[in-house]
Design an enzyme around this catalytic site. Sequence first.
Site, PDB file in Angstrom:
ATOM      1  N   ASP A  89       0.865  -1.178   0.000  1.00 30.32           N
ATOM      2  CA  ASP A  89       0.000   0.000   0.000  1.00 30.32           C
ATOM      3  C   ASP A  89       0.904   1.232   0.000  1.00 30.32           C
ATOM      4  O   ASP A  89       1.542   1.538   1.008  1.00 30.32           O
ATOM      5  CB  ASP A  89      -0.905   0.009   1.236  1.00 30.32           C
ATOM      6  N   LYS A 153      -6.820   3.386  -2.829  1.00 31.90           N
ATOM      7  CA  LYS A 153      -7.182   3.285  -1.408  1.00 31.90           C
ATOM      8  C   LYS A 153      -7.433   4.672  -0.852  1.00 31.90           C
ATOM      9  O   LYS A 153      -6.722   5.624  -1.186  1.00 31.90           O
ATOM     10  CB  LYS A 153      -6.050   2.586  -0.654  1.00 31.90           C
ATOM     11  N   LYS A 182     -10.097   0.081  -2.147  1.00 31.32           N
ATOM     12  CA  LYS A 182      -9.928  -0.283  -0.741  1.00 31.32           C
ATOM     13  C   LYS A 182     -10.330   0.898   0.121  1.00 31.32           C
ATOM     14  O   LYS A 182      -9.830   2.008  -0.067  1.00 31.32           O
ATOM     15  CB  LYS A 182      -8.482  -0.679  -0.441  1.00 31.32           C
TER      16      LYS A 182
END
EC number: 4.1.2.4
Length: 218
Positions: A89, A153, A182
């Site tokens: 991430d 995300k 996400k």
Amino acid sequence: MELNAYIDHTLLRPSASEAEVLRLCQEAQHYRFASVCVNPCHVALAAGAVRGTAVRVCSVIGFPFGTHVTEVKCAEAQRALDDGAQELDMVVRIDKVCAGEREVVEREIAQVAARCHARGAIVKVIVETALLDEMHIAFACSCVEAGHADFIKTSTGYASRGGTEGDIQCFKKYLKGETKIKASGGIRTRAQAQRFIELGCARIGTSNGVAIMEERAS
């Protein structure tokens, strides 16, 4: 797919101990979460703890502010992959998103994504929606897709708020391809997690995974 399979079971506190990381891994195996998400210094430990299970190891790059230069992010990514990470991430250069510097943003995403994909790993790009207006979110979506990231995300958990329903709806409005979403930041209840999934999220990042699962049991 059951709720547990959406959850990235997360422990990113700077004070997190090795014992806490091992407990996180045990919990992830027990509840069959998608992954454990840990700081880079704990990737090797987590990878050893979940080896032979379906739980994946996720770590963070350029965390939490995204202000590392691209070369440092690439080096971080390479080390995390070498240590056993299967998902990364990465925090985008938020300042460059806000400035509309497309070439810089796309190039950085593409370089990290290429390293991940060469190792069979996936990359999720954190854009910190709390700091962006709709125009910037649209720009970020375009850059994430152009850089061939697997996910976009919402949040690091370090801004004034986490992801919102409005953020997810905005992502869906501007994403044109197969990029997944996400949601993260402040997701503490089963109802919140389920709502984000209903909106189209493929992953939920939360440090409250056990409480969410126990909420069902109670």
